[in-house]
Design an enzyme around this catalytic site. Structure first.
Site, PDB file in Angstrom:
ATOM      1  N   ARG A 107      45.903  27.769  52.993  1.00 58.52           N
ATOM      2  CA  ARG A 107      46.482  29.071  52.648  1.00 58.52           C
ATOM      3  C   ARG A 107      47.440  29.576  53.734  1.00 58.52           C
ATOM      4  NH1 ARG A 107      47.731  33.537  51.952  1.00 58.52           N
ATOM      5  NH2 ARG A 107      46.663  35.214  50.904  1.00 58.52           N
ATOM      6  N   ARG A 150      38.495  31.996  50.137  1.00 60.50           N
ATOM      7  CA  ARG A 150      38.588  32.324  51.559  1.00 60.50           C
ATOM      8  C   ARG A 150      37.327  32.084  52.385  1.00 60.50           C
ATOM      9  NH1 ARG A 150      41.267  37.900  50.033  1.00 60.50           N
ATOM     10  NH2 ARG A 150      39.636  37.505  48.515  1.00 60.50           N
ATOM     11  N   TYR A 173      44.942  45.346  34.368  1.00 61.29           N
ATOM     12  CA  TYR A 173      45.917  45.138  35.446  1.00 61.29           C
ATOM     13  C   TYR A 173      47.343  45.439  34.986  1.00 61.29           C
ATOM     14  CZ  TYR A 173      42.103  42.964  37.958  1.00 61.29           C
ATOM     15  OH  TYR A 173      40.908  42.752  38.596  1.00 61.29           O
TER      16      TYR A 173
HETATM   17  O1  CP3 Z   1      37.044  30.439  40.808  1.00 63.85           O
HETATM   18  C1  CP3 Z   1      37.881  29.743  41.405  1.00 63.85           C
HETATM   19  O2  CP3 Z   1      37.659  29.202  42.508  1.00 63.85           O
HETATM   20  C2  CP3 Z   1      39.191  29.447  40.705  1.00 63.85           C
HETATM   21  C3  CP3 Z   1      40.285  30.298  41.025  1.00 63.85           C
HETATM   22  C4  CP3 Z   1      40.304  31.765  40.587  1.00 63.85           C
HETATM   23  C5  CP3 Z   1      40.992  32.749  41.344  1.00 63.85           C
HETATM   24  N1  CP3 Z   1      41.001  33.905  40.629  1.00 63.85           N
HETATM   25  C6  CP3 Z   1      41.640  32.519  42.654  1.00 63.85           C
HETATM   26  C7  CP3 Z   1      41.942  33.665  43.523  1.00 63.85           C
HETATM   27  C8  CP3 Z   1      39.825  32.394  39.428  1.00 63.85           C
HETATM   28  C9  CP3 Z   1      38.981  31.819  38.312  1.00 63.85           C
HETATM   29  C10 CP3 Z   1      40.283  33.742  39.477  1.00 63.85           C
HETATM   30  C11 CP3 Z   1      40.027  34.719  38.393  1.00 63.85           C
HETATM   31  C12 CP3 Z   1      40.416  36.115  38.596  1.00 63.85           C
HETATM   32  N2  CP3 Z   1      41.530  36.615  39.217  1.00 63.85           N
HETATM   33  C13 CP3 Z   1      39.715  37.211  38.040  1.00 63.85           C
HETATM   34  C14 CP3 Z   1      38.476  37.104  37.170  1.00 63.85           C
HETATM   35  C15 CP3 Z   1      37.236  36.904  37.963  1.00 63.85           C
HETATM   36  C16 CP3 Z   1      36.754  38.123  38.702  1.00 63.85           C
HETATM   37  O3  CP3 Z   1      36.754  38.038  39.942  1.00 63.85           O
HETATM   38  O4  CP3 Z   1      36.373  39.085  38.064  1.00 63.85           O
HETATM   39  C17 CP3 Z   1      40.385  38.379  38.416  1.00 63.85           C
HETATM   40  C18 CP3 Z   1      39.972  39.799  38.060  1.00 63.85           C
HETATM   41  C19 CP3 Z   1      41.548  37.989  39.146  1.00 63.85           C
HETATM   42  C20 CP3 Z   1      42.618  38.864  39.701  1.00 63.85           C
HETATM   43  C21 CP3 Z   1      42.693  38.780  41.172  1.00 63.85           C
HETATM   44  N3  CP3 Z   1      43.146  37.673  41.873  1.00 63.85           N
HETATM   45  C22 CP3 Z   1      42.330  39.769  42.114  1.00 63.85           C
HETATM   46  C23 CP3 Z   1      41.769  41.135  41.756  1.00 63.85           C
HETATM   47  C24 CP3 Z   1      42.590  39.237  43.389  1.00 63.85           C
HETATM   48  C25 CP3 Z   1      42.482  39.948  44.702  1.00 63.85           C
HETATM   49  C26 CP3 Z   1      41.072  40.090  45.144  1.00 63.85           C
HETATM   50  C27 CP3 Z   1      40.743  39.032  46.149  1.00 63.85           C
HETATM   51  O5  CP3 Z   1      39.664  38.431  46.066  1.00 63.85           O
HETATM   52  O6  CP3 Z   1      41.576  38.839  47.060  1.00 63.85           O
HETATM   53  C28 CP3 Z   1      43.053  37.906  43.217  1.00 63.85           C
HETATM   54  C29 CP3 Z   1      43.410  36.949  44.298  1.00 63.85           C
HETATM   55  C30 CP3 Z   1      42.742  35.624  44.270  1.00 63.85           C
HETATM   56  N4  CP3 Z   1      42.529  34.863  43.154  1.00 63.85           N
HETATM   57  C31 CP3 Z   1      42.285  34.892  45.419  1.00 63.85           C
HETATM   58  C32 CP3 Z   1      41.794  33.680  44.949  1.00 63.85           C
HETATM   59  C33 CP3 Z   1      41.262  32.532  45.763  1.00 63.85           C
HETATM   60  C34 CP3 Z   1      42.407  35.354  46.865  1.00 63.85           C
HETATM   61  C35 CP3 Z   1      43.775  34.941  47.307  1.00 63.85           C
HETATM   62  C36 CP3 Z   1      43.933  34.763  48.785  1.00 63.85           C
HETATM   63  O7  CP3 Z   1      44.206  35.768  49.446  1.00 63.85           O
HETATM   64  O8  CP3 Z   1      43.844  33.609  49.244  1.00 63.85           O
END
Ligand code: CP3
Length: 340
Positions: free
Chosen positions: A36, A27, A149
């Protein structure tokens, strides 16, 4: 072909540390937000053409030395049948949390090409478009972090349900983590077969356990994942809040340990010894500071990491409010650090 990242993973001598950023597609980039807007996050993950496009954005816009697949660690749990959805402003949720071995019987075994074929298609598309310009990193969550989770049904403050299970029925929990590990190993092997050249295992919540309990509860299923990955690619283990685990992690069969900002890299190095490559570990908050602050903190991180193999990164994911210019300044500061 820029294979600096892969050479660094193998602990070969490199002209400068490679650099990439956890959550580099996301984002904080207007170009990501524009794509998005066309649909929700899960639809984006499930549309290979768009997922491939956002994977490539930070390569072009920020100049990082590696791409990381655009997907999410929770997708395999969804494929197992837990029912993943996202609540705006709050994060991921599961329709059917699993809080006992009995409830885990409802989880299905996954066939990655059948159940997560869209991820493999994204990997194939990205590999083709990168054409060797930079390597592609695939990833999965560790069974323990996935369980935080799956058991809590979403993000949690104190992990009470999972901790209760871990004390009341540790053997049952270990069997369920082992089931998740089996699916993860298949999922990661399929990513390698599709073109991923390195794999990162995210243990975002491993740090909530003491070293003794992490070894007892989280380690067996993590080792099961590592031992069952097919394909010869470097493995990166990331742990958040896990400095106290480093004496255990020095023996983990992975090439790279990725640490957060709470421990200076020279102190981490003193604990893990010369054989491990370290990845990290600028505080993501530092990219919200002034230019001078970003440059000086990045240089300090590079100096602390210089005592062994080092891949520059943040200590956790980049914050959505980060200015892309600050991400570029971080990357350029590393790139300009070449010695000799
Ligand atoms: O790193 C990258 O650019 C590759 C993509 C990637 C995402 N999530 C995209 C994403 C990777 C490697 C992850 C890993 C991930 N996902 C983890 C491990 C890393 C860490 O942060 O500890 C975890 C715990 C998740 C679970 C998850 N996904 C959560 C808790 C959330 C919500 C929090 C947030 O930042 O909004 C997501 C959503 C998420 N995953 C987004 C992205 C780009 C945001 C989605 C959006 O609203 O566009």
């Amino acid at each position: 072909m820029n294979d600096l990242f892969l050479r660094a993973c193998r602990n070969e001598a490199v002209e400068r540390p490679p650099v990439w950023i956890m959550r580099q597609a996301g984002r904080y980039l207007a170009e990501y937000r524009a794509i998005r807007e066309r649909g929700d996050f899960l639809t984006l993950c499930r549309t290979p053409e768009l997922a491939a496009e956002v994977t490539l954005q930070p390569i072009r816009l920020i100049g990082v030395d590696a791409a990381i697949l655009f997907a999410d660690i929770l997708l395999p749990l969804d494929a197992m049948g837990a029912g993943l959805y996202f609540v705006k402003g709050e994060g991921p949720r599961f329709e059917r949390p699993v809080r006992s071995e009995q409830e885990a019987k409802s989880l299905a075994e996954i066939d990655p090409e059948r159940d997560l074929g869209y991820v493999m298609e994204t990997v194939r598309r990205v590999s083709k478009e990168l054409a060797g310009s930079v390597p592609l990193i695939g990833f999965a969550g560790t069974p323990w972090t996935l369980a935080t989770y799956l058991v809590e049904g979403g993000p949690s403050k104190n992990y009470a349900n999972l901790l209760a299970w871990s004390y009341s029925d540790p053997d049952g929990l270990r069997r369920v983590l082992s089931f998740v590990a089996k699916g993860s190993a298949r999922y990661l092997s399929a990513q390698v077969a599709a073109g991923a050249q390195a794999l990162q295992l995210f243990d975002s919540w491993g740090g909530i356990l003491s070293a003794e309990r992490w070894r007892e509860i989280a380690l067996p299923s993590l080792l099961q994942v590592i031992e069952n990955i097919e394909g010869d690619v470097p493995l990166i283990f990331y742990v958040n809040g896990g400095s106290h685990l480093l004496p255990v992690l020095r023996d983990l069969p992975v090439q790279v340990l990725s640490v957060d900002w709470r421990i200076p890299l020279d102190q981490a190095r003193a604990i893990v010894g010369p054989d491990k490559v370290l990845q990290g570990n600028l505080d993501p908050g530092a990219l919200l500071g002034s230019k001078e602050e970003i440059v000086s903190r990045t240089k300090a991180m590079l100096a602390a990491g210089a005592g062994g193999g080092h891949i520059a990164n943040l200590g956790h994911g980049i914050l959505p409010m980060t200015n892309p210019d600050s991400a570029r300044l971080f990357v350029d500061t590393v790139k300009n650090s070449a010695t000799g």
